[in-house]
Design a protein around this motif. Sequence first.
Motif, PDB file in Angstrom:
ATOM      1  N   ALA A   1      -5.701   5.209  -3.064  1.00 40.38           N
ATOM      2  CA  ALA A   1      -4.409   5.681  -2.722  1.00 40.38           C
ATOM      3  C   ALA A   1      -4.163   6.885  -2.140  1.00 40.38           C
ATOM      4  O   ALA A   1      -3.605   6.705  -0.955  1.00 40.38           O
ATOM      5  CB  ALA A   1      -3.793   5.840  -4.320  1.00 40.38           C
ATOM      6  N   CYS A   2      -4.910   7.987  -2.387  1.00 39.89           N
ATOM      7  CA  CYS A   2      -4.441   9.018  -1.909  1.00 39.89           C
ATOM      8  C   CYS A   2      -5.884   9.900  -1.074  1.00 39.89           C
ATOM      9  O   CYS A   2      -6.836   9.632  -1.681  1.00 39.89           O
ATOM     10  CB  CYS A   2      -3.974  10.383  -2.874  1.00 39.89           C
ATOM     11  SG  CYS A   2      -2.130  10.118  -3.294  1.00 39.89           S
ATOM     12  N   LYS A   3      -5.713  10.138   0.163  1.00 41.00           N
ATOM     13  CA  LYS A   3      -6.560  10.846   0.787  1.00 41.00           C
ATOM     14  C   LYS A   3      -6.062  12.095   1.263  1.00 41.00           C
ATOM     15  O   LYS A   3      -5.102  12.151   1.810  1.00 41.00           O
ATOM     16  CB  LYS A   3      -7.049   9.906   2.011  1.00 41.00           C
ATOM     17  CG  LYS A   3      -7.955   8.571   1.608  1.00 41.00           C
ATOM     18  CD  LYS A   3      -8.092   7.871   2.955  1.00 41.00           C
ATOM     19  CE  LYS A   3      -8.795   6.763   2.520  1.00 41.00           C
ATOM     20  NZ  LYS A   3      -9.338   5.845   3.840  1.00 41.00           N
ATOM     21  N   ALA A   4      -6.916  13.159   1.359  1.00 39.75           N
ATOM     22  CA  ALA A   4      -6.774  14.499   1.840  1.00 39.75           C
ATOM     23  C   ALA A   4      -6.488  14.510   3.140  1.00 39.75           C
ATOM     24  O   ALA A   4      -7.001  13.407   4.030  1.00 39.75           O
ATOM     25  CB  ALA A   4      -7.542  15.425   1.400  1.00 39.75           C
ATOM     26  N   ILE A   5      -5.945  15.398   3.865  1.00 37.26           N
ATOM     27  CA  ILE A   5      -5.616  15.333   5.373  1.00 37.26           C
ATOM     28  C   ILE A   5      -6.978  15.440   6.138  1.00 37.26           C
ATOM     29  O   ILE A   5      -7.054  14.887   7.331  1.00 37.26           O
ATOM     30  CB  ILE A   5      -4.663  16.653   5.699  1.00 37.26           C
ATOM     31  CG1 ILE A   5      -4.359  16.829   7.166  1.00 37.26           C
ATOM     32  CG2 ILE A   5      -5.312  18.050   5.133  1.00 37.26           C
ATOM     33  CD1 ILE A   5      -3.847  15.325   7.642  1.00 37.26           C
ATOM     34  N   GLU A   6      -8.086  16.264   5.476  1.00 39.47           N
ATOM     35  CA  GLU A   6      -9.227  16.074   6.216  1.00 39.47           C
ATOM     36  C   GLU A   6      -9.900  14.812   6.286  1.00 39.47           C
ATOM     37  O   GLU A   6     -10.291  14.555   7.235  1.00 39.47           O
ATOM     38  CB  GLU A   6     -10.259  17.362   5.427  1.00 39.47           C
ATOM     39  CG  GLU A   6      -9.702  18.646   5.542  1.00 39.47           C
ATOM     40  CD  GLU A   6      -8.600  19.066   4.696  1.00 39.47           C
ATOM     41  OE1 GLU A   6      -7.985  19.962   4.681  1.00 39.47           O
ATOM     42  OE2 GLU A   6      -8.248  18.022   3.870  1.00 39.47           O
ATOM     43  N   GLU A   7      -9.727  14.134   5.297  1.00 39.27           N
ATOM     44  CA  GLU A   7     -10.500  12.946   5.284  1.00 39.27           C
ATOM     45  C   GLU A   7      -9.780  11.809   5.914  1.00 39.27           C
ATOM     46  O   GLU A   7     -10.107  10.735   6.659  1.00 39.27           O
ATOM     47  CB  GLU A   7     -10.454  12.276   3.668  1.00 39.27           C
ATOM     48  CG  GLU A   7     -11.465  10.949   3.610  1.00 39.27           C
ATOM     49  CD  GLU A   7     -11.315  10.348   2.145  1.00 39.27           C
ATOM     50  OE1 GLU A   7     -11.913   9.110   1.860  1.00 39.27           O
ATOM     51  OE2 GLU A   7     -10.660  11.072   1.175  1.00 39.27           O
ATOM     52  N   ARG A   8      -8.373  11.836   5.844  1.00 38.78           N
ATOM     53  CA  ARG A   8      -7.482  11.022   6.948  1.00 38.78           C
ATOM     54  C   ARG A   8      -7.687  11.450   8.464  1.00 38.78           C
ATOM     55  O   ARG A   8      -7.476  10.344   9.206  1.00 38.78           O
ATOM     56  CB  ARG A   8      -6.180  11.131   6.607  1.00 38.78           C
ATOM     57  CG  ARG A   8      -5.742  10.471   5.180  1.00 38.78           C
ATOM     58  CD  ARG A   8      -4.471  10.402   4.976  1.00 38.78           C
ATOM     59  NE  ARG A   8      -3.648  11.761   5.054  1.00 38.78           N
ATOM     60  CZ  ARG A   8      -2.734  11.996   5.842  1.00 38.78           C
ATOM     61  NH1 ARG A   8      -2.194  11.344   6.576  1.00 38.78           N
ATOM     62  NH2 ARG A   8      -2.059  13.357   5.654  1.00 38.78           N
ATOM     63  N   CYS A   9      -8.281  12.481   8.785  1.00 38.50           N
ATOM     64  CA  CYS A   9      -8.176  12.987  10.192  1.00 38.50           C
ATOM     65  C   CYS A   9      -9.553  12.788  10.670  1.00 38.50           C
ATOM     66  O   CYS A   9      -9.998  13.062  11.957  1.00 38.50           O
ATOM     67  CB  CYS A   9      -7.585  14.374  10.374  1.00 38.50           C
ATOM     68  SG  CYS A   9      -5.797  14.322  10.136  1.00 38.50           S
TER      69      CYS A   9
ATOM     70  N   SER B   1       0.813  -1.140  -0.057  1.00 39.29           N
ATOM     71  CA  SER B   1      -0.011  -0.160   0.060  1.00 39.29           C
ATOM     72  C   SER B   1       0.950   1.351  -0.078  1.00 39.29           C
ATOM     73  O   SER B   1       0.573   2.028  -0.780  1.00 39.29           O
ATOM     74  CB  SER B   1      -0.942  -0.085   1.471  1.00 39.29           C
ATOM     75  OG  SER B   1      -1.730   1.129   1.357  1.00 39.29           O
ATOM     76  N   PHE B   2       1.966   1.350   0.870  1.00 41.05           N
ATOM     77  CA  PHE B   2       3.107   2.377   0.867  1.00 41.05           C
ATOM     78  C   PHE B   2       3.415   2.703  -0.632  1.00 41.05           C
ATOM     79  O   PHE B   2       3.641   3.906  -1.100  1.00 41.05           O
ATOM     80  CB  PHE B   2       4.064   1.934   1.800  1.00 41.05           C
ATOM     81  CG  PHE B   2       5.209   3.138   1.642  1.00 41.05           C
ATOM     82  CD1 PHE B   2       5.006   4.329   2.188  1.00 41.05           C
ATOM     83  CD2 PHE B   2       6.216   2.643   1.474  1.00 41.05           C
ATOM     84  CE1 PHE B   2       6.106   5.402   2.139  1.00 41.05           C
ATOM     85  CE2 PHE B   2       7.342   3.853   1.514  1.00 41.05           C
ATOM     86  CZ  PHE B   2       7.171   4.928   1.910  1.00 41.05           C
ATOM     87  N   VAL B   3       3.762   1.587  -1.206  1.00 41.87           N
ATOM     88  CA  VAL B   3       4.489   1.654  -2.882  1.00 41.87           C
ATOM     89  C   VAL B   3       3.441   2.349  -3.595  1.00 41.87           C
ATOM     90  O   VAL B   3       3.582   3.052  -4.435  1.00 41.87           O
ATOM     91  CB  VAL B   3       4.995   0.274  -3.265  1.00 41.87           C
ATOM     92  CG1 VAL B   3       5.286   0.311  -4.646  1.00 41.87           C
ATOM     93  CG2 VAL B   3       6.042  -0.198  -2.197  1.00 41.87           C
ATOM     94  N   GLU B   4       2.131   1.634  -3.520  1.00 38.08           N
ATOM     95  CA  GLU B   4       1.017   2.132  -4.471  1.00 38.08           C
ATOM     96  C   GLU B   4       0.932   3.555  -4.028  1.00 38.08           C
ATOM     97  O   GLU B   4       0.620   4.290  -5.132  1.00 38.08           O
ATOM     98  CB  GLU B   4      -0.227   1.492  -4.006  1.00 38.08           C
ATOM     99  CG  GLU B   4      -1.474   1.896  -4.857  1.00 38.08           C
ATOM    100  CD  GLU B   4      -2.670   1.690  -4.436  1.00 38.08           C
ATOM    101  OE1 GLU B   4      -3.800   1.693  -5.131  1.00 38.08           O
ATOM    102  OE2 GLU B   4      -2.760   1.825  -3.190  1.00 38.08           O
ATOM    103  N   LYS B   5       0.815   4.386  -2.929  1.00 43.62           N
ATOM    104  CA  LYS B   5       0.810   5.752  -2.693  1.00 43.62           C
ATOM    105  C   LYS B   5       2.076   6.419  -3.183  1.00 43.62           C
ATOM    106  O   LYS B   5       1.698   7.619  -3.632  1.00 43.62           O
ATOM    107  CB  LYS B   5       0.782   5.770  -1.132  1.00 43.62           C
ATOM    108  CG  LYS B   5      -0.502   5.311  -0.502  1.00 43.62           C
ATOM    109  CD  LYS B   5      -0.770   5.501   0.989  1.00 43.62           C
ATOM    110  CE  LYS B   5      -2.136   5.090   1.368  1.00 43.62           C
ATOM    111  NZ  LYS B   5      -2.560   3.923   0.987  1.00 43.62           N
ATOM    112  N   ILE B   6       3.260   5.929  -3.140  1.00 42.61           N
ATOM    113  CA  ILE B   6       4.361   6.429  -3.753  1.00 42.61           C
ATOM    114  C   ILE B   6       4.327   6.629  -5.288  1.00 42.61           C
ATOM    115  O   ILE B   6       4.319   7.830  -5.842  1.00 42.61           O
ATOM    116  CB  ILE B   6       5.829   5.638  -3.520  1.00 42.61           C
ATOM    117  CG1 ILE B   6       5.865   5.724  -2.056  1.00 42.61           C
ATOM    118  CG2 ILE B   6       6.821   6.136  -4.297  1.00 42.61           C
ATOM    119  CD1 ILE B   6       7.212   4.975  -1.535  1.00 42.61           C
ATOM    120  N   LEU B   7       3.669   5.703  -6.029  1.00 44.94           N
ATOM    121  CA  LEU B   7       3.277   5.831  -7.356  1.00 44.94           C
ATOM    122  C   LEU B   7       2.246   6.608  -7.592  1.00 44.94           C
ATOM    123  O   LEU B   7       2.154   7.104  -8.861  1.00 44.94           O
ATOM    124  CB  LEU B   7       2.968   4.321  -7.909  1.00 44.94           C
ATOM    125  CG  LEU B   7       4.118   3.412  -7.907  1.00 44.94           C
ATOM    126  CD1 LEU B   7       3.528   1.844  -8.076  1.00 44.94           C
ATOM    127  CD2 LEU B   7       5.141   3.426  -8.844  1.00 44.94           C
TER     128      LEU B   7
END
Length: 251
Positions: free
Chosen positions: A192-200, A96-102
């Motif tokens: 893959a990517c979530k905004a800071i608002e969504e992650r928090c 998952s970390f690699v996917e987020k890097i890509l």
Amino acid sequence: RMTGVGKSSFSGINFEGLPPSVVARPEIVLEAIIVDKDGSNGNSTGENNWQELNFRWKPGGIDRRPRQVAPHQPRFEWRMWFAALGSVQQNAWVVSFVEKILAVCPHVIDLLDEPELIGTKKRIKMVRALLYEYDFTRLDKKWSRSIPGVHILDDDHSVWWQRKLVEQYLPALDSDNESLKEFLQHAGYGSACKAIEERCKGVGPCCQVAHFLRRILSDKSFLFSMAIFSCVIADVMRLLRVIRRAKVKRD
């Protein structure tokens, strides 16, 4: 002892009756092919085009001085270390970390010590992971020569680590890899990517405060400015004390 990768063959020093552990530790090294965002120079995937991705705290290049000092325990690098003790099947979060890097997720790229990837015209096209065994190099001393398999330094003391390639930890992946998407879906990982608002969301304001502080403290220019400001304040306070003492003496 559980982080060692081997046992020495000589006797003499025992730890609770067990043979001494070789100090080497397993480490995952990520490599990437970095191209222009328009993909203009990304046609080759030869070995010469792979570039190691550095982290702030974990071992990487053999000439990079160790930065971690106890009791500091960087959480992410700690997890990478323990992921190296198992397989990628046991540590799906690495995929998952690699996917987020890509996907060039800013909060994930920020975990790397690769400032040129932030806000530039470069992007990561492919990522792979290799498993190495790391150990410190040694000065030419009698004690060092008694340890089997270590690298004794000559006059060049710029090399901090010796390492040995063990195996491929994760094959080369790109963002269009269907197996990557299926693996993450099966493992229960979302987009893959979530905004800071969504992650928090649902965590509370502390999450956003922590994110803000991390961004500030990772800014080297800000830290330099704060250091200069602290020195100026210290000098002003010292000058005020001198003036106060002089005034007391006059009185």
